[in-house]
Design an enzyme around this catalytic site. Structure first.
Site, PDB file in Angstrom:
ATOM      1  N   ASP A 140      65.552  -2.893-148.260  1.00  0.00           N
ATOM      2  CA  ASP A 140      66.528  -2.591-149.301  1.00  0.00           C
ATOM      3  C   ASP A 140      67.889  -2.379-148.654  1.00  0.00           C
ATOM      4  O   ASP A 140      67.969  -1.907-147.514  1.00  0.00           O
ATOM      5  CB  ASP A 140      66.134  -1.341-150.096  1.00  0.00           C
TER       6      ASP A 140
ATOM      7  N   ASP B   4      67.680  -6.851-159.474  1.00  0.00           N
ATOM      8  CA  ASP B   4      68.858  -6.969-160.329  1.00  0.00           C
ATOM      9  C   ASP B   4      68.883  -8.377-160.923  1.00  0.00           C
ATOM     10  O   ASP B   4      68.819  -9.359-160.184  1.00  0.00           O
ATOM     11  CB  ASP B   4      70.121  -6.733-159.492  1.00  0.00           C
TER      12      ASP B   4
END
Length: 212
Positions: A71, A120
């Site tokens: 991440d 996203d």
């Protein structure tokens, strides 16, 4: 930036199970992750791992495999990495990096499976290449995956799911893994029973969860 968030970002840099290198550098474990984990277990990635729910849950279900969460935000990884240390999960570790640079961390055909969980959606067409299931990223995954390697994709966004179907010929497609019309797919598969923070949130709101 909130002070609490900055504290996490600074702290995670010193965690023994978190790797973070400068842009353009190559990780010392690239091509040698089995040596790092000290076993020959399969290597599984969670991309855009957030707080690392899948990494930690999978590491419990499959102690013989090795799991790495990736991440961009160290403040998110802090939570999962801390829990992994407390649980003494030696088969779970994390990388703070932009996913477009993962070839700096993994060699060709080194990875067995990839999980992309609730990324996203980047709904604007001009940002389509930033979607983690876009052709741009799929080509990267092909390079680091072993022949026959799997990519798992879960989302609550139907448009993103349909976009993925335009570029992928999946082995399995489920448009409501927790719904009765799919005969509760998640109830039959322990892998799909794992819920990320966002999945639980969307599920509680009655939104469908898509998986391929």
């Amino acid at each position: 930036m909130p002070r609490k968030k900055q504290i996490k970002i600074d702290a995670v840099k010193n965690f023994p199970n978190v790797f973070q290198i400068e842009k353009g550098e190559v990780c010392e474990h690239r091509g040698k992750w089995n040596q790092y984990f000290k076993n020959e277990g399969e290597l599984v990635l969670e991309l855009g791992c957030g707080h690392g729910q899948y990494v930690l849950s999978l590491s419990e279900i499959y102690p013989e495999k090795n799991f790495i969460g990736v991440d961009l935000k160290g403040s998110r990884i802090w939570s999962g990495a801390k829990r992994a240390i407390e649980a003494k999960a030696d088969n779970a570790t994390f990388i703070v990096s932009n996913i477009q640079y993962i070839e700096n961390y993994f060699a060709e055909a080194e990875v067995d499976e990839i999980w992309v969980t609730f990324p996203d959606p980047f709904p604007k067409p001009c940002k389509a290449n930033r979607r983690l299931i876009s052709p741009f990223y799929l080509e990267i995954y092909k390079k680091i995956l072993k022949p026959g390697g799997l990519v798992h994709f879960k989302t609550d966004n139907e448009k993103l799911f349909d976009y993925a179907l335009e570029h992928i010929k999946p082995l399995f497609v489920h448009r409501d893994i927790h719904g009765v019309e799919e005969e509760a797919v998640s109830a039959k598969d322990p892998l799909l029973q794992i819920e990320t923070f966002y999945e639980k949130k969307f599920k509680d709101l009655g939104q469908k969860i898509y998986y391929m």
